[in-house]
Write an enzyme that holds these catalytic residues in place. Structure first.
Site, PDB file in Angstrom:
ATOM      1  CD  GLN A 184      -2.855   1.247   0.159  1.00 52.21           C
ATOM      2  OE1 GLN A 184      -3.081   0.261  -0.542  1.00 52.21           O
ATOM      3  NE2 GLN A 184      -3.470   2.404  -0.039  1.00 52.21           N
ATOM      4  CD  GLU A 185       3.024   3.676   3.770  1.00 48.92           C
ATOM      5  OE1 GLU A 185       3.248   4.625   2.998  1.00 48.92           O
ATOM      6  OE2 GLU A 185       2.546   3.824   4.912  1.00 48.92           O
TER       7      GLU A 185
END
Length: 348
Positions: free
Chosen positions: A75-76
């Site tokens: 996600q990052e």
């Protein structure tokens, strides 16, 4: 860690003291390299897997599972070491300079502490998440500690304190809310190999097995879990402790029998404990050679008292919640518990 927490590191109450204490504890175990041969992590670029396992091994909180860290990195940054953001976040774990100054170290031994280095970034991510999990578990907020820690990583622990939990959709255009939601939902794709739990059929047993398998990677919590899902546990004289400390009361998860109960509920409303589940189904025993997915598999001590239950998962494996400090997983029947303790199986 995305945009909200940029420049807001010191919103964590007492951050300096907490950081120094927790980092010291983590550094004492950081040198131990985790085994990279297990099947607990799937779909992660090769250079990330050993660092993720090493970060998890260095954390005293069982909620920091490899799959959680993998989903968070995805996600990052999408596992891109060169990733950056308009807010100044850098590397696969998206650290801004101020946060990196606290958590970053030269973990890969190449002579520099660099947020773009996979090893340095992942170990720093693990340190930060481990600290946040500690804050989450002592906060008194009634939510999964993993969700609270993720919210703190994204928005700062001060935001979690402000809202008494994960900030709502109205906060920061829903960035933190959706950050937490996406990571928690995507964890399962990294938890094990794709074919580790291939369940055919639509009968009661296969349906129960598939339902319980949704929680692969969820922490074991003695006394925790209900037919509605994971829950906080408790400690008695002998169970729920790790390192001399009661962890069950602050761990949201399942124990062996609550996972089985959840899987079958509400079609078959099994009782709560392993012993009671055996008593309720012992009239329908199943020979080991005739096991089918979803059958209940039991272990007992020398006196014959049932102490553990799992769901047969095919190919001589079970899906179960093993014990404090581990998570819900698929394991061979012969090694899941002491082979001599195998008691038998039943079909609800």
């Amino acid at each position: 860690m995305n945009t909200i927490v940029k420049g807001a590191l010191l919103t964590i109450t007492g951050a300096v003291v907490v950081v120094l204490v927790l980092v010291a504890g983590l550094l004492s175990t950081e040198a131990d390299t985790a085994d990279d041969q297990g099947g607990d992590l799937h779909g992660v670029p090769q250079e990330y897997a050993p660092w993720i396992r090493r970060a998890v091994a260095a954390c005293q909180h069982s909620e920091l599972a490899p799959a959680l860290m993998a989903a968070q990195i995805k996600q990052e940054s999408g596992f891109r070491a060169e990733a950056g953001s308009h807010a100044g976040a850098q590397g696969p774990a998206q650290f801004v300079p101020g946060t990196w100054a606290v958590w970053g170290r030269d973990s890969d031994g190449n002579g520099r502490a660099d947020p773009h280095d996979v090893g340095d970034a992942v170990i720093a991510q693990g340190r930060f998440m481990c600290s946040l999990l500690g804050s989450a578990k002592t906060s008194g907020f009634r939510d999964d500690p993993r969700r609270l820690a993720l919210a703190g990583y994204n928005a700062g622990w001060g935001a979690v304190q402000r809202f008494g939990g994960v900030p709502p959709l109205t906060f920061a255009n829903g960035e933190t809310y959706n950050y937490v939601r996406i990571i928690m939902a995507s964890m399962k794709q990294y938890a094990t190999t794709p074919d580790a739990l291939s369940v055919a059929g639509s009968g009661t047993g296969p349906v129960a097995l598939r339902r319980a398998a949704r929680y692969i990677g969820t922490p074991y919590s003695y006394g925790g879990g209900t037919p509605k899902g994971p829950g906080l546990g408790f400690c008695d004289r002998a169970n729920g402790y790790a390192g001399g400390r009661c962890v069950a009361s602050s761990t949201t998860g399942f124990d062996c029998s609550s996972l089985v109960q959840y899987g079958y509920w509400p079609t078959v409303q099994l009782p709560r404990t392993a012993a009671a589940q055996y008593n309720a189904t012992s009239g329908r025993p199943v020979a080991r050679g005739a096991l089918k997915p979803g059958d209940l598999v039991f272990w007992s001590n020398r006196s014959g008292a049932i102490y553990h239950v799992g769901l047969y998962a095919g190919q001589s494996r079970i899906l179960h919640a093993p014990k404090t400090g581990r998570d819900v997983r698929v394991e061979p029947i012969d090694t899941a518990m002491p082979a001599a303790d195998y008691h038998g199986a039943t079909r609800p």
